[in-house]
Design an enzyme around this catalytic site. Structure first.
Site, PDB file in Angstrom:
ATOM      1  CE1 TYR A   1      45.216  28.898  31.838  1.00 39.07           C
ATOM      2  CE2 TYR A   1      46.628  27.562  30.451  1.00 39.07           C
ATOM      3  CZ  TYR A   1      45.509  28.345  30.616  1.00 39.07           C
ATOM      4  OH  TYR A   1      44.680  28.582  29.547  1.00 39.07           O
TER       5      TYR A   1
ATOM      6  CB  ALA B   1      31.520  21.412  26.846  1.00 38.60           C
TER       7      ALA B   1
ATOM      8  CD  GLU C   1      37.992   8.599  24.034  1.00 32.47           C
ATOM      9  OE1 GLU C   1      36.786   8.696  23.736  1.00 32.47           O
ATOM     10  OE2 GLU C   1      38.392   8.510  25.214  1.00 32.47           O
ATOM     11  CG  ASN C   2      40.364  13.601  23.590  1.00 33.63           C
ATOM     12  OD1 ASN C   2      39.337  12.935  23.507  1.00 33.63           O
ATOM     13  ND2 ASN C   2      40.667  14.303  24.669  1.00 33.63           N
TER      14      ASN C   2
ATOM     15  CB  SER D   1      43.125  14.396  33.521  1.00 31.08           C
ATOM     16  OG  SER D   1      42.080  13.511  33.156  1.00 31.08           O
TER      17      SER D   1
END
Length: 400
Positions: free
Chosen positions: A123, A280, A365-366, A358
């Site tokens: 990464y 996704a 929210e997630n 990001s």
């Protein structure tokens, strides 16, 4: 309850020396009975104070943190407890976001009960590991409260700096630890299969780094069920350490492996699933409904494949299905991304879902998907399946 008391009784014996020796030096059965009576009294008092009362029955595979609502599950059939939502660093750390935003994301995650942070040597060419390590050191979080995972395969340009040879597994992990300023990682993953290296060499090298204290467990990423089974068989044959987990892509449009292949491995050999890309690569957020925004991941040069996927005929069909899912999300009082993440979490074979965010708002929210999870009834899941029309066929229902 019985387990806790038995353990405490064992510890009391340990403090008093060898049980047999203490009996020889006692004045008879009365002393033993008296000691047992005292132990029962202590147990009763402790029980009334809550010491012996677990929050959940010891056989439950999932527990919940009181303050944050975060749920914790075993990683496969190992004893390692991981938050059901983890934070991944792919694309974002060292690339899409600044170091300051990366610190904000990790802080939000940690303060909301996330203990799992995933990265890889490849990464941002190692920069993601450096940033992750710097943040851990700066925040001064207890290392024992964290589950840090990294992945090995692409370590450099030289022929010997990639793959899963014994040389690269050992040298690659040492380099990762140096970048993260850590003594060990909790799980080291083989980031893809390596047909150029014998399976015995891979398993032996992974067992070695664990025995050397450089890692606690090892796992696989993007391996086939057959390859994972081979690694397990080799480990058992030579009395080595088998993998505990497979990292696999899992979302509304990618289901076969996690729902059909991995449950069989979990029940047969204890390999769990840590899944990634629940949205996704952003497709499920709905932001690509009217094309590809300039600020989106799909607009990056190295993600042309994602852009092609979005604007393809299949991509347009997926956007239609997402629009059909919106009424379900509205009925549950959540956003489409929260529904998608909760849908992944409803699979009991999934130990943890890795989130890639990001910005702080997206992460918050997630993380809210945990509140949606109890609403994922069989009726709701069936509704989602009917809209998607892609439920894979399974020969056996492993939940029964």
């Amino acid at each position: 309850m019985q387990v806790s008391i038995a353990c405490t009784e064992h510890n009391l014996k340990g403090r008093n020396g060898d049980d047999r020796h203490s009996k020889q030096n006692s004045s008879g059965p009365n002393v033993v009975n008296s000691a047992r009576a005292r132990f029962r009294t202590v147990a009763i008092i402790a029980r009334s104070l809550g010491t012996f009362t677990p929050q959940h029955h010891i056989s439950l595979k999932e527990s919940t943190a009181k303050q944050t609502g975060m749920k914790y599950r075993n990683l496969g059939k190992s004893g390692l407890r991981v938050s059901c939502l983890g934070l991944g660093t792919w694309v974002t750390f060292g690339g899409q976001i600044s170091d300051e935003v990366a610190e904000q994301l990790m802080t939000i995650a940690y303060e909301n009960g996330v203990n799992l942070f995933d990265t890889a040597e490849v990464y941002a060419a190692g920069k993601a590991e450096i940033i992750l390590g710097n943040i851990i050191r700066k925040k001064n979080w207890r290392r024992s409260s964290l589950v840090i995972t990294t992945k090995l395969y692409w370590g450099g340009k030289a022929e010997t700096e990639r793959g899963l040879s014994r040389k690269h597994i050992i040298e690659g992990l040492k380099a990762s630890l140096q970048r993260m300023q850590l003594e060990y990682v909790d799980v080291v993953f083989a980031n893809r299969p390596d047909n150029n290296t014998p399976m015995e060499e891979i398993v032996r090298a992974m067992s070695y780094v664990i025995n050397q204290g450089m890692a606690m467990y090892w796992g696989t990423s993007r391996w086939s069920a057959m390859e994972i089974m081979e690694a397990y068989s080799v480990a058992r044959q030579f009395n080595m350490i088998p993998p505990v987990c497979e990292q696999a892509e899992y979302h509304l449009f990618q289901r076969e492996k996690v729902e059909v292949q991995l449950p069989e491995l979990y029940h047969k050999i204890g390999v769990g699933a840590m899944t990634w890309s629940p949205l996704a690569c952003g497709i499920i957020t709905g932001k690509y409904e009217n094309g590809v925004p300039e600020s989106a991941r799909a607009s990056l040069k190295c993600y042309q494949w994602l852009k092609d996927k979005i604007i393809s005929e299949e991509g347009r069909k997926q956007q239609t299905k997402l629009r059909d899912l919106m009424p379900i999300a509205e009925r549950l009082g959540c956003t489409l991304p929260q529904l998608a993440v909760a849908w992944c979490l409803r699979n009991e074979g999934v130990s943890s879902v890795l989130l890639g965010s990001s910005n702080p708002e997206q992460l918050v929210e997630n993380l809210g998907a945990i509140q949606v999870l109890p609403k994922m009834t069989s009726h709701i899941v069936n509704e989602v399946d009917n809209i998607l029309g892609n439920k894979p066929y399974s020969k056996k229902d492993y939940r029964s």
